[in-house]
Design an enzyme around this catalytic site. Structure first.
Site, PDB file in Angstrom:
ATOM      1  N   HIS A  55      24.294  15.466  43.920  1.00  0.00           N
ATOM      2  CA  HIS A  55      23.189  14.828  43.204  1.00  0.00           C
ATOM      3  C   HIS A  55      22.659  15.797  42.159  1.00  0.00           C
ATOM      4  O   HIS A  55      23.110  16.935  42.058  1.00  0.00           O
ATOM      5  CB  HIS A  55      22.099  14.343  44.162  1.00  0.00           C
ATOM      6  CG  HIS A  55      21.400  15.415  44.935  1.00  0.00           C
ATOM      7  ND1 HIS A  55      22.017  16.167  45.910  1.00  0.00           N
ATOM      8  CD2 HIS A  55      20.110  15.869  44.889  1.00  0.00           C
ATOM      9  CE1 HIS A  55      21.149  17.014  46.438  1.00  0.00           C
ATOM     10  NE2 HIS A  55      19.995  16.870  45.823  1.00  0.00           N
ATOM     11  N   HIS A  57      19.685  17.315  41.439  1.00  0.00           N
ATOM     12  CA  HIS A  57      18.624  18.315  41.553  1.00  0.00           C
ATOM     13  C   HIS A  57      19.111  19.713  41.179  1.00  0.00           C
ATOM     14  O   HIS A  57      20.245  20.092  41.469  1.00  0.00           O
ATOM     15  CB  HIS A  57      18.051  18.314  42.967  1.00  0.00           C
ATOM     16  CG  HIS A  57      17.177  17.139  43.258  1.00  0.00           C
ATOM     17  ND1 HIS A  57      16.795  16.767  44.525  1.00  0.00           N
ATOM     18  CD2 HIS A  57      16.585  16.233  42.420  1.00  0.00           C
ATOM     19  CE1 HIS A  57      16.022  15.698  44.469  1.00  0.00           C
ATOM     20  NE2 HIS A  57      15.889  15.348  43.200  1.00  0.00           N
ATOM     21  N   ASP A  59      18.639  22.651  42.294  1.00  0.00           N
ATOM     22  CA  ASP A  59      19.135  23.576  43.311  1.00  0.00           C
ATOM     23  C   ASP A  59      20.508  23.169  43.833  1.00  0.00           C
ATOM     24  O   ASP A  59      21.006  23.734  44.810  1.00  0.00           O
ATOM     25  CB  ASP A  59      18.133  23.732  44.459  1.00  0.00           C
ATOM     26  CG  ASP A  59      17.863  22.446  45.217  1.00  0.00           C
ATOM     27  OD1 ASP A  59      17.977  21.358  44.617  1.00  0.00           O
ATOM     28  OD2 ASP A  59      17.527  22.515  46.421  1.00  0.00           O
ATOM     29  N   HIS A  60      21.123  22.200  43.155  1.00  0.00           N
ATOM     30  CA  HIS A  60      22.495  21.786  43.461  1.00  0.00           C
ATOM     31  C   HIS A  60      23.393  21.858  42.225  1.00  0.00           C
ATOM     32  O   HIS A  60      24.620  21.810  42.364  1.00  0.00           O
ATOM     33  CB  HIS A  60      22.508  20.369  44.034  1.00  0.00           C
ATOM     34  CG  HIS A  60      21.791  20.256  45.338  1.00  0.00           C
ATOM     35  ND1 HIS A  60      22.443  20.134  46.540  1.00  0.00           N
ATOM     36  CD2 HIS A  60      20.479  20.285  45.635  1.00  0.00           C
ATOM     37  CE1 HIS A  60      21.556  20.086  47.525  1.00  0.00           C
ATOM     38  NE2 HIS A  60      20.349  20.177  46.991  1.00  0.00           N
ATOM     39  N   HIS A 114      17.713   9.912  48.991  1.00  0.00           N
ATOM     40  CA  HIS A 114      17.076  11.147  48.510  1.00  0.00           C
ATOM     41  C   HIS A 114      16.942  11.089  46.995  1.00  0.00           C
ATOM     42  O   HIS A 114      15.880  11.368  46.440  1.00  0.00           O
ATOM     43  CB  HIS A 114      17.916  12.336  48.947  1.00  0.00           C
ATOM     44  CG  HIS A 114      17.371  13.662  48.521  1.00  0.00           C
ATOM     45  ND1 HIS A 114      16.179  14.169  49.005  1.00  0.00           N
ATOM     46  CD2 HIS A 114      17.853  14.603  47.658  1.00  0.00           C
ATOM     47  CE1 HIS A 114      15.957  15.356  48.466  1.00  0.00           C
ATOM     48  NE2 HIS A 114      16.948  15.640  47.639  1.00  0.00           N
ATOM     49  N   ASP A 133      21.887  16.453  50.347  1.00  0.00           N
ATOM     50  CA  ASP A 133      20.575  16.322  50.970  1.00  0.00           C
ATOM     51  C   ASP A 133      20.372  14.946  51.603  1.00  0.00           C
ATOM     52  O   ASP A 133      19.228  14.502  51.755  1.00  0.00           O
ATOM     53  CB  ASP A 133      19.472  16.571  49.929  1.00  0.00           C
ATOM     54  CG  ASP A 133      19.358  18.027  49.529  1.00  0.00           C
ATOM     55  OD1 ASP A 133      20.098  18.864  50.068  1.00  0.00           O
ATOM     56  OD2 ASP A 133      18.526  18.324  48.646  1.00  0.00           O
ATOM     57  N   HIS A 171      21.117  22.582  53.143  1.00  0.00           N
ATOM     58  CA  HIS A 171      19.938  23.405  53.429  1.00  0.00           C
ATOM     59  C   HIS A 171      19.887  23.794  54.898  1.00  0.00           C
ATOM     60  O   HIS A 171      20.379  23.059  55.767  1.00  0.00           O
ATOM     61  CB  HIS A 171      18.644  22.653  53.083  1.00  0.00           C
ATOM     62  CG  HIS A 171      18.433  22.436  51.626  1.00  0.00           C
ATOM     63  ND1 HIS A 171      17.871  23.379  50.803  1.00  0.00           N
ATOM     64  CD2 HIS A 171      18.728  21.369  50.839  1.00  0.00           C
ATOM     65  CE1 HIS A 171      17.801  22.903  49.564  1.00  0.00           C
ATOM     66  NE2 HIS A 171      18.327  21.693  49.563  1.00  0.00           N
TER      67      HIS A 171
END
Length: 243
Positions: A55, A57, A59-60, A114, A133, A171
């Site tokens: 996805h 975001h 942090d990905h 998410h 996530d 995570h």
């Protein structure tokens, strides 16, 4: 047979290398940052050929541009979020397949909830699931863009995979998730035993990911929820949980 290498980054993220020793190539799953990924690949003598994003975001996807600049790799990501994935070359969705240089093949699942276009990659031959996530050990992702109905359906799709599937989520949330799960199912003996193992592992600084999907089916309150309404109530409870 592929080899999966886990790289802890940021405060609680995991980036994964899916390596093939025969070809000395690898794919990177959800690179939050580039430097430690490049260093680990170099240490192993692997050439990065692919990035698999679940996805959009940051942090990905934060390492996408630097990794592509350094290696020329191909970036694959969710069709529903194509405009948000830095450097994307191929957009995929439900039923598509992704084949890595060593021959390992993943089937793509649409798992919104998410985010609106979240996807997961299932390597059936190797019993591996990279789910970003969407599913966590004893937990699931917050509903930032999706609805309870969407996430309930997405989790049901993943729950249908074989028990022996090894789940690689993005995570290290397991201990907090487990504390919440115990408030939902305080009489679940399997859950209590799992939490003992989790606490011991974390006290030693060890990861709790990957985990067996079969175990999560017995101990994850979001997978044991029997209806959308029950799921939604549990998700709302987790959103405000401070235990």
């Amino acid at each position: 047979m592929v080899e999966v290498v886990q790289i802890p980054v940021l405060s609680d993220n995991y980036v994964y290398l899916i390596g093939d020793e025969g070809t000395k190539t690898c794919a990177v799953v959800d690179p939050a940052v580039a430097e430690p990924v490049l260093a680990e690949a170099q240490r192993r003598g692997w050439r990065i050929t692919h990035i698999l994003n679940t996805h959009w975001h940051g942090d990905h996807t934060g390492g996408n541009a630097d990794l592509k600049a350094a290696t020329g790799c191909t970036i694959t990501g969710p069709r529903g979020e194509e405009a948000k994935i830095p450097g994307i070359d191929r957009a995929v969705g439900e039923g598509d397949t992704v084949t890595l240089d060593g021959g390992a093949m993943a089937r793509v699942f649409d798992v919104p909830g998410h985010t609106a276009g979240h996807i997961a990659y299932h390597f059936a031959e190797d019993n591996l699931l990279f789910c970003g996530d969407t599913l966590f050990a004893m937990g699931c992702g917050r509903l930032f863009e999706g609805t309870p109905e969407q996430m309930f359906t997405s989790l049901a799709k993943l729950k249908a995979l074989p028990d022996e599937t090894r789940v690689y989520c993005a995570h290290e949330y397991t201990e907090s998730n487990g504390r919440f799960a115990l408030t939902v199912e305080p009489d679940n003996a399997r859950l209590a035993a799992r939490m003992e193992d989790v606490r011991a592992a974390r006290s030693r600084g060890e990861p709790t990911v990957p985990f067996a999907l079969g175990l999560d089916k017995q101990t994850n309150p979001f997978l044991t929820a029997k209806s959308v309404e029950e799921f939604a109530a549990r998700r709302a409870g987790k959103d405000v949980f401070r235990g």
